[in-house]
Scaffold this motif. Structure first.
Motif, PDB file in Angstrom:
ATOM      1  N   PRO A 200      46.231  -5.630  20.045  1.00 44.23           N
ATOM      2  CA  PRO A 200      45.905  -6.434  18.869  1.00 44.23           C
ATOM      3  C   PRO A 200      44.429  -6.338  18.493  1.00 44.23           C
ATOM      4  N   PRO A 201      44.060  -6.897  17.317  1.00 48.34           N
ATOM      5  CA  PRO A 201      44.911  -7.628  16.374  1.00 48.34           C
ATOM      6  C   PRO A 201      45.842  -6.703  15.597  1.00 48.34           C
ATOM      7  N   SER A 202      46.968  -7.241  15.192  1.00 47.25           N
ATOM      8  CA  SER A 202      47.985  -6.461  14.491  1.00 47.25           C
ATOM      9  C   SER A 202      47.883  -6.616  12.979  1.00 47.25           C
ATOM     10  N   ILE A 203      47.528  -7.815  12.527  1.00 47.64           N
ATOM     11  CA  ILE A 203      47.477  -8.133  11.095  1.00 47.64           C
ATOM     12  C   ILE A 203      46.015  -8.141  10.661  1.00 47.64           C
ATOM     13  N   PRO A 204      45.630  -7.356   9.643  1.00 55.41           N
ATOM     14  CA  PRO A 204      46.462  -6.472   8.820  1.00 55.41           C
ATOM     15  C   PRO A 204      46.373  -5.003   9.230  1.00 55.41           C
ATOM     16  N   THR A 205      45.715  -4.704  10.374  1.00 58.64           N
ATOM     17  CA  THR A 205      45.339  -3.316  10.668  1.00 58.64           C
ATOM     18  C   THR A 205      46.516  -2.366  10.813  1.00 58.64           C
ATOM     19  N   LEU A 206      47.606  -2.794  11.468  1.00 61.85           N
ATOM     20  CA  LEU A 206      48.735  -1.881  11.654  1.00 61.85           C
ATOM     21  C   LEU A 206      49.307  -1.433  10.313  1.00 61.85           C
ATOM     22  N   ALA A 207      49.424  -2.377   9.371  1.00 59.53           N
ATOM     23  CA  ALA A 207      49.971  -2.029   8.052  1.00 59.53           C
ATOM     24  C   ALA A 207      49.010  -1.119   7.287  1.00 59.53           C
ATOM     25  N   LEU A 208      47.717  -1.400   7.359  1.00 55.90           N
ATOM     26  CA  LEU A 208      46.741  -0.597   6.622  1.00 55.90           C
ATOM     27  C   LEU A 208      46.674   0.830   7.161  1.00 55.90           C
ATOM     28  N   VAL A 209      46.691   0.967   8.468  1.00 62.04           N
ATOM     29  CA  VAL A 209      46.655   2.304   9.075  1.00 62.04           C
ATOM     30  C   VAL A 209      47.938   3.067   8.760  1.00 62.04           C
ATOM     31  N   TRP A 210      49.060   2.385   8.799  1.00 56.73           N
ATOM     32  CA  TRP A 210      50.352   2.997   8.433  1.00 56.73           C
ATOM     33  C   TRP A 210      50.298   3.502   6.990  1.00 56.73           C
ATOM     34  N   LEU A 211      49.723   2.693   6.080  1.00 54.77           N
ATOM     35  CA  LEU A 211      49.641   3.063   4.665  1.00 54.77           C
ATOM     36  C   LEU A 211      48.695   4.244   4.460  1.00 54.77           C
ATOM     37  N   VAL A 212      47.472   4.147   4.991  1.00 52.12           N
ATOM     38  CA  VAL A 212      46.468   5.196   4.792  1.00 52.12           C
ATOM     39  C   VAL A 212      46.908   6.500   5.451  1.00 52.12           C
ATOM     40  N   GLY A 213      47.481   6.394   6.663  1.00 53.41           N
ATOM     41  CA  GLY A 213      47.968   7.591   7.345  1.00 53.41           C
ATOM     42  C   GLY A 213      49.052   8.288   6.544  1.00 53.41           C
ATOM     43  N   GLY A 214      49.951   7.501   5.950  1.00 58.00           N
ATOM     44  CA  GLY A 214      51.019   8.082   5.147  1.00 58.00           C
ATOM     45  C   GLY A 214      50.514   8.736   3.882  1.00 58.00           C
ATOM     46  N   ILE A 215      49.535   8.124   3.215  1.00 63.25           N
ATOM     47  CA  ILE A 215      49.006   8.664   1.960  1.00 63.25           C
ATOM     48  C   ILE A 215      48.176   9.925   2.195  1.00 63.25           C
ATOM     49  N   MET A 216      47.316   9.888   3.222  1.00 60.72           N
ATOM     50  CA  MET A 216      46.355  10.976   3.416  1.00 60.72           C
ATOM     51  C   MET A 216      46.825  12.023   4.420  1.00 60.72           C
ATOM     52  N   GLY A 217      47.955  11.797   5.061  1.00 62.38           N
ATOM     53  CA  GLY A 217      48.468  12.789   6.000  1.00 62.38           C
ATOM     54  C   GLY A 217      47.807  12.761   7.369  1.00 62.38           C
ATOM     55  N   SER A 218      47.079  11.685   7.688  1.00 61.81           N
ATOM     56  CA  SER A 218      46.463  11.551   9.015  1.00 61.81           C
ATOM     57  C   SER A 218      47.506  11.085  10.026  1.00 61.81           C
ATOM     58  N   LYS A 219      47.361  11.545  11.269  1.00 61.03           N
ATOM     59  CA  LYS A 219      48.286  11.149  12.334  1.00 61.03           C
ATOM     60  C   LYS A 219      47.774   9.881  13.004  1.00 61.03           C
ATOM     61  N   VAL A 220      48.646   8.895  13.110  1.00 64.56           N
ATOM     62  CA  VAL A 220      48.259   7.581  13.628  1.00 64.56           C
ATOM     63  C   VAL A 220      48.506   7.508  15.137  1.00 64.56           C
ATOM     64  N   ILE A 221      47.506   7.020  15.864  1.00 64.31           N
ATOM     65  CA  ILE A 221      47.637   6.740  17.297  1.00 64.31           C
ATOM     66  C   ILE A 221      47.405   5.250  17.487  1.00 64.31           C
TER      67      ILE A 221
END
Length: 531
Positions: A144-165
């Motif tokens: 943690p923290p989970s809110i809002p970082t997990l959602a933001l990283v999921w969104l940015v990773g999906g848009i820009m093609g970055s791999k999320v760890i």
């Protein structure tokens, strides 16, 4: 007059609408340009929603990436000074998130909370999307923290093609449950949020086997999965007397006034409360031969105990306080008995004075330390003080101490305390509060002792400190730690199905050894294939 005001308002509204429309166009164009760019190989953005300088694991990640020649962006809030080894690397950039305007703290919480969250979201998105020149190959986020970082990283990773760890330190909803209760609506919402946005990632790193097993079975995680237990960096070590001497020369002035009559007298630069240069002082307590310029540990020094805490509800400081009360009582009895019968036995065992040092900051600190001050006015054998150290002095204090205390109980029972890892890295045995996965780190009777309540902790203190500084029980734990630290890791161990794991002797390796074995194969796979 009214028509003029109406016209002015209309003009302002048109201007504001045009401004926001232009800003929106600018953002869309820039986002589109970012999306068209391919992620830059060997680059990583590491997101910490907290004080960067108080996030050791994420700083160690950043240092390890940088040593692999990754362009490394460490994102978080400014506060404590980051470790020197991190800031000395040229390919690391610290990107500090801005705090909300001071005005927000003056308005009611009901209004301030959503403003803070929206401001946080805006600053994180801006930093990830615009502040980094090209989309990074990886985005690593601490949870943690989970809110809002997990959602933001999921969104940015999906848009820009970055791999999320995702680096799973604990479960965010379980920490919230400590305050609100497990059945609270907000806790259930937080858990659902964590499952939705944390379930799928390029890779999941875990601090314990127990956490990996739990999340794999209960949440069905998708992506590579690897256990990377916390480790101290390579510069953590047991201090030699010279290092102890130099540390307490520096700490001499900040030491609390309540310790002046409790600790042995100091005469800097020749003697500190714990060390002395033999042959130069008339009250030297040892007759051992030594170089006149080489400090040695004083025989009349108190036992130095250290505990690092965040002063939060998942660390019950009351257990330590009660144990110190019991030790004070037992020390008075033991030393009184020894004084009365010393003519019968010159080697009768006694209990030493102890200086309990508490490091760290947190919400419950003032409450407990005020209670300590009242109690220790009548104590003869125990002093407990809080101490704030610079990052470079913290491992030196651990390396100078005689025993570490851990009160960590874990909100999820799935994580392990980094403080114990640091202590082991400095050759410091530990007394640790028991919980479910503690055996992954502390081997009871081998590298430390486990307790469940204040009475057991007080018994352990008595066992380990009897005859201090020549305590056979404490020396045995130290010897086991030193022997284990010298055992090489099982580097020949093969891994299959891309499931990178540590060896059975994981706790004795350095951070860099284990990171290179567990994480390095995951992050170099594509760069080696295409580069």
């Amino acid at each position: 007059m009214d028509s003029n005001k109406s016209r002015d308002f209309h003009d302002f509204f048109i201007f504001a609408a045009l401004f926001f429309f232009a800003l929106l166009v600018f953002l869309v164009v820039n986002v589109f340009q970012k999306v068209r760019q391919t992620p830059k190989l060997r680059s990583v953005a590491i997101l910490v929603l907290g004080d960067v300088g108080r996030s050791p694991r994420m700083m160690y990640h950043a240092e390890s990436f940088a040593k692999l020649e990754f362009d490394t962006y460490l994102i978080g809030y400014k506060g404590s000074k980051p470790i020197l080894s991190l800031t000395s690397l040229s390919n690391i950039r610290l990107s500090y998130l801005s705090e909300p305007p001071p005005l927000v703290t003056r308005i009611p919480f009901v209004l301030a909370a959503p403003i803070k969250i929206l401001y946080q979201i805006a600053t994180i998105l801006y930093t990830l999307v615009f502040d980094i020149p090209r989309p990074p190959e990886f985005i690593m986020v601490q949870n943690p923290p989970s809110i809002p970082t997990l959602a933001l990283v999921w969104l940015v990773g999906g848009i820009m093609g970055s791999k999320v760890i995702i680096d799973w330190h604990n479960l965010g909803y379980s920490i919230l449950a400590l305050r609100l209760g497990e059945t609270h609506l907000l806790v259930n919402i937080a858990k659902r949020f964590e499952i939705i946005f944390g379930r799928s990632a390029y890779a999941h790193l875990f601090v314990t086997n127990a956490m990996r097993n739990h999340l794999e079975q209960e949440w069905g995680l998708i992506g590579h999965k690897a256990v990377l237990h916390d480790r101290p960096p390579s510069h953590f070590h047991k201090c030699v007397p010279l290092e102890v001497h130099e540390l307490f020369i520096r700490l001499g002035r900040p030491i609390s006034p309540s310790l002046v009559d409790f600790l042995p007298s100091a005469s800097p630069p020749y003697a500190t409360q714990f060390t002395e240069i033999l042959g130069l002082l008339p009250y030297s307590t040892s007759r051992a031969s030594s170089s006149p310029t080489s400090p040695s540990l004083r025989k009349d020094r108190p036992a130095l105990l250290v505990s690092s805490t965040s002063w939060t509800p998942d660390e019950d400081f009351g257990i330590l306080l009660e144990a110190l009360k019991l030790y004070e009582s037992r020390a008075r009895e033991a030393n009184c008995e020894n004084s009365q019968s010393k003519h019968d036995s010159k080697e009768r065992q006694v209990l030493p004075r102890i200086w309990m040092v508490i490091t760290g900051k947190g919400p419950l600190k003032e409450r407990y330390m005020a209670e300590v001050e009242l109690l220790q006015k009548n104590w003869q054998y125990v002093r407990c003080t809080s101490l704030w150290l610079e990052a470079e002095d913290y491992p030196l204090l651990l390396g100078s101490a005689d025993l570490g205390i851990s009160l960590h109980s874990s909100s999820s029972a799935l994580d392990l305390p980094m403080k114990i890892v640091d202590m082991f890295g400095c050759g410091l045995p530990v007394c640790a509060l028991d919980f479910a996965c503690l055996p992954e780190l502390v081997r009871d009777g081998i590298n430390g002792l486990v307790f469940r309540n204040a009475s057991q902790l007080a018994e352990h203190l008595e066992t380990l400190l009897t005859s201090f500084p020549s305590s056979s029980a404490l020396d045995s734990l130290r010897t086991n730690l030193q022997r284990a630290l010298q055992v090489p890791l099982n580097v020949e161990r093969h891994v299959h199905n891309h499931e990178h794991q540590e060896g059975d002797d994981w706790e004795w390796g350095s951070w860099s050894e284990n990171w290179n074995r567990v994480v390095k194969p995951l992050v170099l796979r594509d760069s080696e294939r295409f580069g």
